[in-house]
Design a protein around this motif. Structure first.
Motif, PDB file in Angstrom:
ATOM      1  N   ILE A  64      -7.162  13.887   7.337  1.00  8.14           N
ATOM      2  CA  ILE A  64      -7.485  13.050   6.182  1.00  8.14           C
ATOM      3  C   ILE A  64      -6.292  12.153   5.867  1.00  8.14           C
ATOM      4  O   ILE A  64      -5.150  12.623   5.807  1.00  8.14           O
ATOM      5  CB  ILE A  64      -7.805  13.900   4.937  1.00  8.14           C
ATOM      6  CG1 ILE A  64      -8.953  14.860   5.233  1.00  8.14           C
ATOM      7  CG2 ILE A  64      -8.155  13.010   3.739  1.00  8.14           C
ATOM      8  CD1 ILE A  64      -9.134  15.912   4.153  1.00  8.14           C
ATOM      9  N   LEU A  65      -6.580  10.880   5.660  1.00 11.23           N
ATOM     10  CA  LEU A  65      -5.574   9.908   5.257  1.00 11.23           C
ATOM     11  C   LEU A  65      -6.103   9.179   4.025  1.00 11.23           C
ATOM     12  O   LEU A  65      -7.264   8.773   3.996  1.00 11.23           O
ATOM     13  CB  LEU A  65      -5.332   8.890   6.371  1.00 11.23           C
ATOM     14  CG  LEU A  65      -4.387   7.733   6.028  1.00 11.23           C
ATOM     15  CD1 LEU A  65      -2.945   8.135   6.308  1.00 11.23           C
ATOM     16  CD2 LEU A  65      -4.738   6.493   6.808  1.00 11.23           C
ATOM     17  N   SER A  66      -5.259   9.041   3.022  1.00 12.46           N
ATOM     18  CA  SER A  66      -5.642   8.306   1.818  1.00 12.46           C
ATOM     19  C   SER A  66      -4.545   7.322   1.466  1.00 12.46           C
ATOM     20  O   SER A  66      -3.361   7.649   1.541  1.00 12.46           O
ATOM     21  CB  SER A  66      -5.875   9.276   0.652  1.00 12.46           C
ATOM     22  OG  SER A  66      -6.190   8.551  -0.532  1.00 12.46           O
ATOM     23  N   ILE A  67      -4.965   6.106   1.109  1.00 12.24           N
ATOM     24  CA  ILE A  67      -4.015   5.085   0.674  1.00 12.24           C
ATOM     25  C   ILE A  67      -4.488   4.471  -0.638  1.00 12.24           C
ATOM     26  O   ILE A  67      -5.666   4.540  -0.990  1.00 12.24           O
ATOM     27  CB  ILE A  67      -3.835   3.960   1.726  1.00 12.24           C
ATOM     28  CG1 ILE A  67      -5.134   3.181   1.910  1.00 12.24           C
ATOM     29  CG2 ILE A  67      -3.333   4.497   3.036  1.00 12.24           C
ATOM     30  CD1 ILE A  67      -4.903   1.704   2.014  1.00 12.24           C
ATOM     31  N   LYS A  68      -3.535   3.866  -1.330  1.00 12.60           N
ATOM     32  CA  LYS A  68      -3.839   3.134  -2.553  1.00 12.60           C
ATOM     33  C   LYS A  68      -3.116   1.802  -2.468  1.00 12.60           C
ATOM     34  O   LYS A  68      -1.938   1.753  -2.122  1.00 12.60           O
ATOM     35  CB  LYS A  68      -3.385   3.907  -3.787  1.00 12.60           C
ATOM     36  CG  LYS A  68      -3.725   3.222  -5.094  1.00 12.60           C
ATOM     37  CD  LYS A  68      -3.378   4.123  -6.274  1.00 12.60           C
ATOM     38  CE  LYS A  68      -3.756   3.501  -7.592  1.00 12.60           C
ATOM     39  NZ  LYS A  68      -5.170   3.491  -7.871  1.00 12.60           N
ATOM     40  N   ILE A  69      -3.824   0.712  -2.756  1.00  8.96           N
ATOM     41  CA  ILE A  69      -3.208  -0.604  -2.795  1.00  8.96           C
ATOM     42  C   ILE A  69      -2.578  -0.769  -4.170  1.00  8.96           C
ATOM     43  O   ILE A  69      -3.249  -0.605  -5.192  1.00  8.96           O
ATOM     44  CB  ILE A  69      -4.234  -1.722  -2.511  1.00  8.96           C
ATOM     45  CG1 ILE A  69      -4.744  -1.605  -1.071  1.00  8.96           C
ATOM     46  CG2 ILE A  69      -3.613  -3.091  -2.764  1.00  8.96           C
ATOM     47  CD1 ILE A  69      -5.787  -2.646  -0.696  1.00  8.96           C
ATOM     48  N   GLU A  72       0.831  -1.204   0.000  1.00  9.16           N
ATOM     49  CA  GLU A  72       0.000   0.000   0.000  1.00  9.16           C
ATOM     50  C   GLU A  72       0.866   1.255   0.000  1.00  9.16           C
ATOM     51  O   GLU A  72       1.924   1.275   0.626  1.00  9.16           O
ATOM     52  CB  GLU A  72      -0.924  -0.029   1.228  1.00  9.16           C
ATOM     53  CG  GLU A  72      -1.781  -1.282   1.256  1.00  9.16           C
ATOM     54  CD  GLU A  72      -2.535  -1.530   2.547  1.00  9.16           C
ATOM     55  OE1 GLU A  72      -3.259  -2.526   2.615  1.00  9.16           O
ATOM     56  OE2 GLU A  72      -2.408  -0.722   3.495  1.00  9.16           O
ATOM     57  N   ARG A  73       0.378   2.274  -0.699  1.00  7.92           N
ATOM     58  CA  ARG A  73       1.107   3.541  -0.801  1.00  7.92           C
ATOM     59  C   ARG A  73       0.318   4.636  -0.093  1.00  7.92           C
ATOM     60  O   ARG A  73      -0.889   4.759  -0.258  1.00  7.92           O
ATOM     61  CB  ARG A  73       1.311   3.906  -2.273  1.00  7.92           C
ATOM     62  CG  ARG A  73       2.093   5.214  -2.456  1.00  7.92           C
ATOM     63  CD  ARG A  73       2.409   5.502  -3.912  1.00  7.92           C
ATOM     64  NE  ARG A  73       1.188   5.581  -4.695  1.00  7.92           N
ATOM     65  CZ  ARG A  73       1.025   4.998  -5.894  1.00  7.92           C
ATOM     66  NH1 ARG A  73       1.985   4.306  -6.452  1.00  7.92           N
ATOM     67  NH2 ARG A  73      -0.105   5.135  -6.537  1.00  7.92           N
ATOM     68  N   LEU A  74       1.029   5.459   0.679  1.00  2.34           N
ATOM     69  CA  LEU A  74       0.426   6.614   1.334  1.00  2.34           C
ATOM     70  C   LEU A  74       0.226   7.709   0.293  1.00  2.34           C
ATOM     71  O   LEU A  74       1.185   8.201  -0.297  1.00  2.34           O
ATOM     72  CB  LEU A  74       1.325   7.109   2.469  1.00  2.34           C
ATOM     73  CG  LEU A  74       0.828   8.315   3.271  1.00  2.34           C
ATOM     74  CD1 LEU A  74      -0.502   8.014   3.948  1.00  2.34           C
ATOM     75  CD2 LEU A  74       1.879   8.726   4.298  1.00  2.34           C
ATOM     76  N   GLU A  75      -1.015   8.081   0.036  1.00  2.00           N
ATOM     77  CA  GLU A  75      -1.360   9.076  -0.974  1.00  2.00           C
ATOM     78  C   GLU A  75      -1.524  10.470  -0.372  1.00  2.00           C
ATOM     79  O   GLU A  75      -1.195  11.458  -1.000  1.00  2.00           O
ATOM     80  CB  GLU A  75      -2.660   8.681  -1.691  1.00  2.00           C
ATOM     81  CG  GLU A  75      -2.575   7.356  -2.435  1.00  2.00           C
ATOM     82  CD  GLU A  75      -1.764   7.468  -3.705  1.00  2.00           C
ATOM     83  OE1 GLU A  75      -2.154   8.257  -4.576  1.00  2.00           O
ATOM     84  OE2 GLU A  75      -0.745   6.765  -3.822  1.00  2.00           O
ATOM     85  N   LEU A  76      -2.090  10.531   0.849  1.00  2.00           N
ATOM     86  CA  LEU A  76      -2.355  11.814   1.492  1.00  2.00           C
ATOM     87  C   LEU A  76      -2.360  11.625   2.997  1.00  2.00           C
ATOM     88  O   LEU A  76      -2.929  10.658   3.504  1.00  2.00           O
ATOM     89  CB  LEU A  76      -3.722  12.360   1.039  1.00  2.00           C
ATOM     90  CG  LEU A  76      -4.203  13.652   1.702  1.00  2.00           C
ATOM     91  CD1 LEU A  76      -3.304  14.822   1.337  1.00  2.00           C
ATOM     92  CD2 LEU A  76      -5.641  13.945   1.303  1.00  2.00           C
ATOM     93  N   LEU A  77      -1.719  12.555   3.687  1.00  2.00           N
ATOM     94  CA  LEU A  77      -1.753  12.597   5.149  1.00  2.00           C
ATOM     95  C   LEU A  77      -1.831  14.064   5.529  1.00  2.00           C
ATOM     96  O   LEU A  77      -0.850  14.793   5.434  1.00  2.00           O
ATOM     97  CB  LEU A  77      -0.503  11.946   5.748  1.00  2.00           C
ATOM     98  CG  LEU A  77      -0.429  11.953   7.277  1.00  2.00           C
ATOM     99  CD1 LEU A  77      -1.552  11.126   7.881  1.00  2.00           C
ATOM    100  CD2 LEU A  77       0.921  11.441   7.750  1.00  2.00           C
TER     101      LEU A  77
END
Length: 192
Positions: A107-112, A96-101
């Motif tokens: 707000i936290l966003s991740i992408k697998i 998984e990659r951290l997209e937004l913190l």
């Protein structure tokens, strides 16, 4: 009702919830994808809940299906984590990659981006919003996602499966946060 789920914009959410979803949870699902949002109210202040959610390097603190997590490199936007999934699920690992913190907006966003599972092109956003619950500081948590529908499954089946996982994670987040709130303990928020 403490949690809600369903497709975005279907009338199942309150006006405040819809506004937060429109503002922070912008997914553009393709033809062979499903997307949804879930809402959970937690009887703990937002800073306490955020101290758990923001830990991209330690999701197992509240996600019951994760047994281990290893972050590669510095903890920053673009960081990758390798997650080991507990047995009983149709998966063993996830990359998984951290997209937004965003520590200001919570707000936290991740992408697998890989792993041994069927969640292709999965992306999620979780946002936290302060509110008063029973006269005390509480947190409105909204988690949304978009994911490809695997071959052999329907959109409804895929959404139901992912929603079930997120509901378990949000229930666990509530349990851990509310237990810490009672103990009046928070983890320090170390900004990246």
């Amino acid at each position: 009702m403490n949690e809600k789920f369903n497709g975005i914009g279907n009338g199942e959410f309150s006006g405040v919830e819809c506004e937060f979803i429109r503002k922070f949870h912008r997914h553009q699902p393709g033809e062979n994808q499903c997307s949804s949002a879930l809402v959970k109210r937690i009887k703990a202040p937002v800073h306490l809940v955020w101290s758990l959610v923001r830990r991209f390097d330690q999701p197992q603190k509240y996600k019951p299906f994760i047994s281990r997590c290893i972050v590669k490199g510095n903890l920053e936007i673009g960081s990758l984590r390798e997650v080991d999934v507990k047995s009983g699920l149709p998966a063993t690992t996830s990359t998984e990659r951290l997209e937004l913190l965003d520590d200001d907006e919570h707000i936290l966003s991740i992408k697998i981006i890989g792993g041994d599972h069927r969640l292709r092109n999965y992306s999620s956003i979780i946002s936290l919003h302060p509110e008063i619950i029973d006269g005390r500081p509480g947190t409105l948590v909204i988690e949304s996602f978009v994911v490809d529908v695997p071959e052999g499954n329907t959109k409804d089946e895929t959404c139901y499966f992912v929603q079930a996982l997120i509901k378990c994670n949000l229930k666990s987040l509530a349990d851990v946060s509310e237990r810490l709130a009672v103990q009046d303990r928070t983890e320090p928020i170390d900004r990246i």
